[in-house]
Design a protein around this motif. Structure first.
Motif, PDB file in Angstrom:
ATOM      1  N   HIS A 177       0.826  -1.205   0.000  1.00  0.00           N
ATOM      2  CA  HIS A 177       0.000   0.000   0.000  1.00  0.00           C
ATOM      3  C   HIS A 177       0.860   1.255   0.000  1.00  0.00           C
ATOM      4  O   HIS A 177       1.804   1.375   0.770  1.00  0.00           O
ATOM      5  CB  HIS A 177      -0.932  -0.002   1.210  1.00  0.00           C
ATOM      6  N   ASN A 178       0.505   2.186  -0.858  1.00  0.00           N
ATOM      7  CA  ASN A 178       1.169   3.477  -0.946  1.00  0.00           C
ATOM      8  C   ASN A 178       0.081   4.548  -0.836  1.00  0.00           C
ATOM      9  O   ASN A 178      -0.243   5.226  -1.818  1.00  0.00           O
ATOM     10  CB  ASN A 178       1.944   3.584  -2.260  1.00  0.00           C
ATOM     11  N   PHE A 179      -0.485   4.677   0.356  1.00  0.00           N
ATOM     12  CA  PHE A 179      -1.660   5.514   0.546  1.00  0.00           C
ATOM     13  C   PHE A 179      -1.450   6.968   0.143  1.00  0.00           C
ATOM     14  O   PHE A 179      -2.330   7.574  -0.458  1.00  0.00           O
ATOM     15  CB  PHE A 179      -2.151   5.446   1.994  1.00  0.00           C
ATOM     16  N   LYS A 180      -0.305   7.547   0.480  1.00  0.00           N
ATOM     17  CA  LYS A 180      -0.097   8.964   0.156  1.00  0.00           C
ATOM     18  C   LYS A 180      -0.147   9.206  -1.347  1.00  0.00           C
ATOM     19  O   LYS A 180      -0.820  10.125  -1.811  1.00  0.00           O
ATOM     20  CB  LYS A 180       1.227   9.461   0.736  1.00  0.00           C
ATOM     21  N   ALA A 181       0.572   8.402  -2.112  1.00  0.00           N
ATOM     22  CA  ALA A 181       0.568   8.568  -3.568  1.00  0.00           C
ATOM     23  C   ALA A 181      -0.811   8.261  -4.137  1.00  0.00           C
ATOM     24  O   ALA A 181      -1.307   8.978  -5.031  1.00  0.00           O
ATOM     25  CB  ALA A 181       1.619   7.668  -4.211  1.00  0.00           C
ATOM     26  N   TRP A 182      -1.448   7.206  -3.655  1.00  0.00           N
ATOM     27  CA  TRP A 182      -2.777   6.855  -4.143  1.00  0.00           C
ATOM     28  C   TRP A 182      -3.779   7.957  -3.846  1.00  0.00           C
ATOM     29  O   TRP A 182      -4.647   8.262  -4.668  1.00  0.00           O
ATOM     30  CB  TRP A 182      -3.249   5.552  -3.522  1.00  0.00           C
ATOM     31  N   TRP A 183      -3.687   8.540  -2.641  1.00  0.00           N
ATOM     32  CA  TRP A 183      -4.633   9.600  -2.263  1.00  0.00           C
ATOM     33  C   TRP A 183      -4.444  10.817  -3.166  1.00  0.00           C
ATOM     34  O   TRP A 183      -5.418  11.441  -3.590  1.00  0.00           O
ATOM     35  CB  TRP A 183      -4.489   9.960  -0.792  1.00  0.00           C
TER      36      TRP A 183
ATOM     37  N   PRO B 227     -12.719  11.427   2.446  1.00  0.00           N
ATOM     38  CA  PRO B 227     -12.449  12.548   3.346  1.00  0.00           C
ATOM     39  C   PRO B 227     -13.470  12.598   4.484  1.00  0.00           C
ATOM     40  O   PRO B 227     -14.644  12.243   4.288  1.00  0.00           O
ATOM     41  CB  PRO B 227     -12.599  13.788   2.464  1.00  0.00           C
ATOM     42  N   MET B 228     -13.015  13.038   5.646  1.00  0.00           N
ATOM     43  CA  MET B 228     -13.961  13.294   6.730  1.00  0.00           C
ATOM     44  C   MET B 228     -14.861  14.443   6.268  1.00  0.00           C
ATOM     45  O   MET B 228     -14.359  15.458   5.768  1.00  0.00           O
ATOM     46  CB  MET B 228     -13.216  13.684   8.001  1.00  0.00           C
ATOM     47  N   PRO B 229     -16.171  14.306   6.402  1.00  0.00           N
ATOM     48  CA  PRO B 229     -17.070  15.357   5.892  1.00  0.00           C
ATOM     49  C   PRO B 229     -16.751  16.749   6.449  1.00  0.00           C
ATOM     50  O   PRO B 229     -16.812  17.738   5.731  1.00  0.00           O
ATOM     51  CB  PRO B 229     -18.459  14.883   6.327  1.00  0.00           C
ATOM     52  N   GLN B 230     -16.402  16.833   7.718  1.00  0.00           N
ATOM     53  CA  GLN B 230     -16.111  18.124   8.336  1.00  0.00           C
ATOM     54  C   GLN B 230     -14.885  18.772   7.696  1.00  0.00           C
ATOM     55  O   GLN B 230     -14.855  19.983   7.476  1.00  0.00           O
ATOM     56  CB  GLN B 230     -15.878  17.964   9.848  1.00  0.00           C
ATOM     57  N   ALA B 231     -13.859  17.981   7.419  1.00  0.00           N
ATOM     58  CA  ALA B 231     -12.640  18.511   6.809  1.00  0.00           C
ATOM     59  C   ALA B 231     -12.903  18.927   5.365  1.00  0.00           C
ATOM     60  O   ALA B 231     -12.492  20.002   4.932  1.00  0.00           O
ATOM     61  CB  ALA B 231     -11.517  17.475   6.879  1.00  0.00           C
ATOM     62  N   TRP B 232     -13.590  18.068   4.606  1.00  0.00           N
ATOM     63  CA  TRP B 232     -13.851  18.355   3.194  1.00  0.00           C
ATOM     64  C   TRP B 232     -14.707  19.611   3.042  1.00  0.00           C
ATOM     65  O   TRP B 232     -14.428  20.471   2.208  1.00  0.00           O
ATOM     66  CB  TRP B 232     -14.523  17.161   2.529  1.00  0.00           C
ATOM     67  N   SER B 233     -15.749  19.715   3.862  1.00  0.00           N
ATOM     68  CA  SER B 233     -16.667  20.856   3.726  1.00  0.00           C
ATOM     69  C   SER B 233     -16.061  22.163   4.232  1.00  0.00           C
ATOM     70  O   SER B 233     -16.614  23.231   3.973  1.00  0.00           O
ATOM     71  CB  SER B 233     -17.991  20.564   4.424  1.00  0.00           C
ATOM     72  N   SER B 234     -14.928  22.104   4.922  1.00  0.00           N
ATOM     73  CA  SER B 234     -14.286  23.341   5.389  1.00  0.00           C
ATOM     74  C   SER B 234     -13.826  24.193   4.213  1.00  0.00           C
ATOM     75  O   SER B 234     -13.709  25.407   4.336  1.00  0.00           O
ATOM     76  CB  SER B 234     -13.086  23.016   6.285  1.00  0.00           C
TER      77      SER B 234
ATOM     78  N   GLN C 232      -4.471  12.731   6.292  1.00  0.00           N
ATOM     79  CA  GLN C 232      -4.725  12.558   7.723  1.00  0.00           C
ATOM     80  C   GLN C 232      -6.143  12.974   8.117  1.00  0.00           C
ATOM     81  O   GLN C 232      -6.588  12.689   9.211  1.00  0.00           O
ATOM     82  CB  GLN C 232      -3.684  13.286   8.580  1.00  0.00           C
ATOM     83  N   TYR C 233      -6.868  13.608   7.197  1.00  0.00           N
ATOM     84  CA  TYR C 233      -8.257  13.981   7.449  1.00  0.00           C
ATOM     85  C   TYR C 233      -9.217  13.109   6.641  1.00  0.00           C
ATOM     86  O   TYR C 233     -10.219  13.582   6.116  1.00  0.00           O
ATOM     87  CB  TYR C 233      -8.462  15.464   7.139  1.00  0.00           C
TER      88      TYR C 233
END
Length: 131
Positions: free
Chosen positions: A61-67, A97-104, A113-114
């Motif tokens: 898994h390469n989460f950072k690159a995939w994200w 994404p966490m809804p609160q972070a995305w909607s900010s 990390q969010y």
């Protein structure tokens, strides 16, 4: 051979996710064949609710690159990114994404990390609630 095997494994993963979407959400979902010659279009042709799916069927898994790849693809379609990835011998997971972070609306709200990691049933519930 490695490249062909990798593409075949990726296509198998995409077909598995398409079938899961059809079984759990109904509707018509298809693999996105444009991805093979045009980068960053997402792996499923249709949006899944507000989400554009990037699918990874890979043991390491390469989460950072995939994200980052999911973010780039989603921004082209004005969608919310979703990274669907398979954990060997455990099954599929969905990172959104966490809804609160995305909607900010802030750039930090797009960082990995969010995000939250969901089992398939949790993702399907989220999609149904947002539709």
């Amino acid at each position: 051979m490695t490249g062909a095997f990798s593409r075949s494994k990726g296509a198998r993963g995409e077909r598995e996710v398409v079938q899961m979407l059809k079984d759990n959400l109904g509707g018509d979902f298809n693999r996105n064949y444009k991805q093979s010659y045009e980068a960053q279009h997402g792996d499923i042709e249709q949006l899944v609710g507000p989400y554009l799916l990037e699918i990874k069927n890979c043991a390491t898994h390469n989460f950072k690159a995939w994200w980052q790849q999911a973010l780039a693809a989603a921004s082209k379609r004005d969608a919310i990114p979703c990274l669907a990835y398979k954990v060997p011998r455990k099954g599929w997971r969905f990172r959104v994404p966490m809804p609160q972070a995305w909607s900010s609306g802030h750039q930090w709200g797009r960082e990995i990390q969010y995000t939250m990691d969901l089992a398939p049933d949790g993702f399907f519930l989220l999609v149904r609630e947002l539709s």
